[in-house]
Structures are given as structure tokens and as C-alpha cells.
Design a protein around this motif. Structure first.
Motif, PDB file in Angstrom:
ATOM      1  N   ASP A  84       0.673  -1.492  -0.142  1.00 28.40           N
ATOM      2  CA  ASP A  84      -0.117   0.131  -0.094  1.00 28.40           C
ATOM      3  C   ASP A  84       0.487   1.031   0.242  1.00 28.40           C
ATOM      4  N   ARG A  87      -1.187   5.766   2.632  1.00 30.54           N
ATOM      5  CA  ARG A  87      -1.725   4.838   3.497  1.00 30.54           C
ATOM      6  C   ARG A  87      -1.760   6.015   5.424  1.00 30.54           C
ATOM      7  N   MET A  89      -2.323   6.681   8.242  1.00 30.66           N
ATOM      8  CA  MET A  89      -2.433   5.672   8.815  1.00 30.66           C
ATOM      9  C   MET A  89      -2.985   6.073  10.549  1.00 30.66           C
ATOM     10  N   SER A 130      -3.433   0.799  12.864  1.00 27.18           N
ATOM     11  CA  SER A 130      -3.224   0.967  11.436  1.00 27.18           C
ATOM     12  C   SER A 130      -2.499  -0.328  10.979  1.00 27.18           C
ATOM     13  N   ALA A 134      -2.678  -3.658   8.548  1.00 29.11           N
ATOM     14  CA  ALA A 134      -2.454  -3.954   7.346  1.00 29.11           C
ATOM     15  C   ALA A 134      -1.924  -5.071   7.683  1.00 29.11           C
ATOM     16  N   VAL A 139      -1.655  -7.564   3.502  1.00 23.99           N
ATOM     17  CA  VAL A 139      -0.167  -6.202   3.067  1.00 23.99           C
ATOM     18  C   VAL A 139       0.580  -6.111   4.001  1.00 23.99           C
ATOM     19  N   THR A 142       3.182  -0.943   3.996  1.00 20.53           N
ATOM     20  CA  THR A 142       2.461   0.232   3.967  1.00 20.53           C
ATOM     21  C   THR A 142       3.188   1.621   4.336  1.00 20.53           C
ATOM     22  N   ASP A 144       2.955   4.668   5.644  1.00 24.17           N
ATOM     23  CA  ASP A 144       2.373   5.395   6.477  1.00 24.17           C
ATOM     24  C   ASP A 144       2.798   7.306   6.167  1.00 24.17           C
ATOM     25  N   PHE A 169       7.041  -0.817   6.711  1.00 21.90           N
ATOM     26  CA  PHE A 169       6.697   0.707   6.565  1.00 21.90           C
ATOM     27  C   PHE A 169       7.781   0.799   5.717  1.00 21.90           C
ATOM     28  N   SER A 318      -3.713   2.080  -3.011  1.00 28.53           N
ATOM     29  CA  SER A 318      -3.553   2.540  -1.368  1.00 28.53           C
ATOM     30  C   SER A 318      -5.249   2.450  -0.981  1.00 28.53           C
TER      31      SER A 318
END
Length: 503
Positions: A84, A87, A89, A130, A134, A139, A142, A144, A169, A318
Motif C-alpha cells: 500500500d 495510507r 495511518m 493501522s 494492514a 499488506v 505500507t 505511512d 513500513f 492505496s
């Protein structure tokens, strides 16, 4: 009637979560394998061998090492962890509050009124929940897009939350209430980077850093200093572009004219740009993060994949923010495929024609959700496909209690149209199990729940009950257009009138 236990407890062929021991090889056996690697392709009754942090072998009928843990995946789909690329978050702490908002109402709530009330612990709470959800939805990586970082202490809280959850992340550092040309070059921000990302063990494979800010279109181009700070620090930039009423072609032109359109820039939404702007993105090697549920509901513009495809611009997916929308990429894939096809049909109908072959296929959106996202982040050498040598970010979709999970005939169509987060059986990140047999592993969901409950109580008390209730359906006067939501800038552009339907 007794509810049946999870299939792993009744099925002796499945190991237990505690059988995943660090260093022990894991062989996923007899899956429909979607490698997302064109050199390997897709495999029926395929196997994937994971050793340590990496994928060691992919094939059929692989011999299991003597000490291997063998996971029977028959009836399941094995695929790379999803990625993603955009996001917010921190906003997860107020999940669902804006279900009926427009983009203007979102701007009023966060940019003009209440974004400033979030404390560092509230950023931490939203990020924590979050990050957990995920992983639960498959996911594994991600971004953030953290534009609530009013102070470096808020940034520290974001980092702490992300490091406490065993996912991959990228912190895209931003501050929607501050001028990016000021905070990006400030000593406090530099100290934040040094503190969190300059130690030998801090810039690791599981947490990266970007700069997140938008370009208003002011001819003076004050954002230049923020781009220069990113370049000095060697950081990619992610920016909301082509957002109706906020960012548009002027910002793209300024970036181009000053030499800041580079391959490591991600343009989020990009829904209301001119052909010239799309050509500039394509020529510079940039990529676009599409948040279809957001664009369809909030009003940034029509989801642009039908235009991006024409220009050959790389796409990733996303979900934007769960203050509004679904927090998983199954919804993103489904919405994106539907929006693209709807546009294609409508254009054909307007011309008196009929679409007889879909240009965008189910496989395409699965690619955007996996290796496409990894390419956008420059992580495609590590994740995004089931390729030997890459990090073992692996997702098994399998649910023997879901009648929609069989028969499995068209695997990509199944992922997009038939599957959801409840069908995510197993998730590995860097070879480490974070979900197994539909249960999170090594993740304290109760801690995240308690943290968010505290933030909700604080936010509701700070807003007051009247404002809290109004936030679910806020009124924006017809006579007060929002011309630009960025409070740190005097630039207001041409203005966009707010439309309200007659009751």
C-alpha cells in the motif's frame, strides 16, 4: 450447535503457529502460486521454500529439507505480500467517522479545525492499529503518509508504533499544518532523522523514510526548499497531485521547470491533471498511487488509471484513510478494476460503440497491488514477487469455511472479486509469521485497541459533543468556497465553489 474450530486445530496436516521456529525452513506445498515474476509465471500445485528471511526456491514437487516445516496449501492461493503506497495511518484512530464526508469536509475537519488536537500518543495509537490491520489483510508493506506530524515528538511516536509491529513500513514524514519549506530544513527535523534513521541499525529493510508534502501552485514555488532538503537527505518525495480544488497542473509545471520531477517521486491520486502533466510524469519516470475508493467517494477526480495506462505511467494502489474507506487492498483492487472498466464502457456508449474486450485485466490490478507498489517504493529488489533471493513477504489465501473460496478456476479473478481479509490465512514478513491459521501471531491487538479507545475518548471530549455529532455530517455553507486548504500558505488559487444538493 457448536461452532467449528479453525481448520488448523482440526486438521492434523497443518502445523501450529509455535512450529515456526527462527532458522527452520518452511515449505509451502501444493498452492496455486501467483509469483508476479514473469520469468517464473504462475504455478498449479506449486511450492515455495522459505529459509530464514528469504525465498530460497519456487517450483513444483520441491524436496523438503529434512528439518523443514511443511504447510499444506491445497485449495489456497500463495502470492506476494501486498504493498500500500499511501495510507494516512494516524487517522485510523477515528475510523469510519467521515463515512459521508466530501473532500471539502475532510479538509475542514483535519486541515482547518481539528487536525491540530492530535497529540503524539494519538499518532502512536492510530499507527499501531493501522499497522496491525494492514498485516491482518495481507499488506506486508505500507507507506505511512503521515501528515499529522506537527512536531518531531509526533514523528518519534509514529516511528515507535511502526517499529513495534512486525511489518514493513515507510514513514512518509509530513505536517499538514506547517509549511514544508520550513519544517523540512529545520534543525529539529534533521535531529529527528539522525535520531531515528542514521544509526547503523535504524535504516533497515523494515522501516524506510520519505518526505510527504504537496505543491500548492504558488508561482513563487516556496516548496523548492523542501525538495532541496529531500535531495540533500537522499529521500524520495510523495505528493498529492491532481486533487480537485487543492493541487493541479501549476504544481506539476513548477516541479518540472525546477528539475524536481524524478523517478523517485510518487504522485498520489493524479485524477484531474492535463495531458501535458501526465506526459511530464511519464517522461520523468514518476509513478502514481491510485486510491480509487477515495477518489470515487471524496471527489479528487475520476480514478485516473484509464488515462495512466495510455501514457504508460506505472501504477500502484492505496487505500488512503480508514476515517472514510476500507483498510485493505482487496477493496482497492476491486474498486479500481470496476472504475476503469466503467469509464471504458461509458466512453464507448457515448460514441455509439460497444466494448467487446476489456483492456484492464484482473491480473493487472493484482500486479499493481504487489510488484507495482514495490517498484514505486524502489523495493522491487526485495519484495513484491515470489522470486528466489527476495525477502520472504508471503501471503496465503485459504479459507475452508468460506464457500466463495472454491472452485478456484481463475486465480487472479478470484483474488480480486471473490476474496477478502477474512480469507487471509497466513502472512510472512521477512520470513517471520505475523499471521497463521487466520490468527495474528506476535501482535498485541489488545494494546492497539486500548490506545485507540483512549484517543477516541480524548478527541470526543476535546471537540465537544455537538461538534462530534456534526463531524459525522458537517455542514459547509454554500456561500463559502474552499479555495485552498493549506493554512500555512497565503496562496489560494482560483477557488472551488462548494456544491450542496437541494433537500
Amino acid at each position: 450447535m457448536t461452532t467449528p474450530a479453525d481448520d488448523s486445530s482440526q486438521n492434523p496436516r497443518r502445523p501450529r503457529a509455535e512450529d515456526f521456529v527462527p532458522g527452520r525452513p518452511v515449505l509451502f506445498r501444493d498452492a496455486t502460486v501467483l509469483t508476479m515474476d514473469p520469468a517464473i509465471g504462475d504455478l498449479e500445485r506449486g511450492d515455495v521454500l522459505v529459509r530464514g528471511e528469504r525465498i530460497e526456491r519456487v517450483g513444483q514437487g520441491l524436496e523438503a529439507p529434512g528439518d523443514a516445516l511443511v504447510v499444506d496449501c491445497s485449495g489456497g492461493i500463495l502470492m506476494p505480500g501486498m504493498v500500500d503506497t499511501h495510507r494516512h495511518m494516524w487517522q485510523t484512530a477515528l475510523r469510519g467517522l467521515g463515512a459521508d464526508w466530501t473532500l471539502s469536509q475532510y479538509f475542514v475537519f483535519y486541515y482547518l479545525n481539528w487536525g491540530k488536537i492530535f497529540r503524539p500518543q494519538d499518532i502512536h495509537a492510530g499507527n499501531l492499529l493501522s499497522a496491525v490491520e494492514a498485516l491482518d489483510a495481507g499488506v506486508t508493506t505500507t507507506v505511512d503518509w503521515s501528515h499529522g506530524l506537527q512536531t518531531p515528538e509526533h514523528g518519534d511516536a509514529a516511528v515507535e508504533a511502526l517499529r513495534s509491529v512486525p511489518g514493513r513500513f515507510v514513514l512518509a514524514y509530513g505536517n499538514l499544518l506547517g509549511a514544508p519549506w520550513e519544517w523540512a530544513g529545520s534543525p529539529d527535523f534533521r535531529a529527528f532523522v539522525t535520531r531515528n534513521f542514521s544509526a547503523p541499525d535504524s535504516r533497515d529493510d523494515l522501516l524506510g523514510l520519505q518526505l510527504a508534502f504537496d505543491v500548492t501552485g504558488d508561482a513563487a514555488f516556496p516548496e523548492k526548499a523542501a525538495f532541496e532538503a529531500a535531495r540533500e537527505l537522499g529521500l524520495p518525495v510523495t505528493t498529492h497531485a491532481g486533487v480537485w480544488g487543492a493541487t493541479g497542473d501549476d504544481g506539476i509545471r513548477l516541479m518540472w521547470d525546477h528539475g524536481f520531477m524524478t523517478p523517485d517521486v510518487t504522485y498520489v491520486h493524479s485524477a484531474t491533471l492535463s495531458e501535458d502533466s501526465y506526459q511530464r510524469i511519464a517522461a520523468s519516470g514518476g509513478s502514481v498511487s491510485v486510491s480509487t475508493e477515495s477518489e470515487q467517494n471524496a471527489g479528487q477526480g475520476y480514478p485516473p488509471t484509464w488515462r495512466l495506462r495510455r501514457h504508460g505511467i506505472p501504477v500502484s494502489l492505496s487505500m488512503d484513510t480508514s476515517v472514510w474507506f476500507s483498510a485493505d487492498l482487496f477493496s482497492a483492487m476491486r474498486a479500481t478494476l470496476s472504475a476503469d472498466r466503467a469509464r471504458e464502457h461509458l466512453e464507448a456508449h457515448a460514441a455509439g460503440e460497444t466494448v467487446v474486450h476489456h483492456r484492464l485485466r484482473a491480473r493487472d490490478v493484482v500486479e499493481w497491488a504487489t510488484i507495482g507498489g514495490a517498484r514505486t517504493l524502489g523495493l522491487d529488489d526485495r519484495t513484491g514477487s515470489l522470486t528466489p533471493g527476495k525477502r520472504a513477504d508471503v501471503v496465503l489465501l485459504r479459507n475452508e469455511r468460506n464457500p466463495a473460496m472454491f472452485p478456484l478456476l481463475h486465480p487472479y479473478g478470484h483474488v480480486v472479486f471473490q476474496t477478502g481479509r477474512a480469507d487471509v490465512d497466513t502472512v510472512l514478513v521477512d520470513g517471520r509469521p505475523v499471521k497463521y491459521a487466520h490468527e495474528l501471531v506476535g501482535v498485541d491487538l489488545g494494546r492497539a485497541r486500548d490506545a485507540v479507545a483512549s484517543t477516541v475518548s480524548y478527541a470526543r471530549g476535546t471537540l465537544g459533543e455537538e461538534a462530534w455529532q456534526e463531524s459525522m455530517a458537517p455542514e459547509i455553507p454554500r456561500t463559502e468556497p474552499i479555495s485552498n486548504p493549506y493554512t500555512y500558505s497565503e496562496y489560494r488559487g482560483e477557488g472551488v465553489a462548494v456544491r450542496q444538493e437541494e433537500s
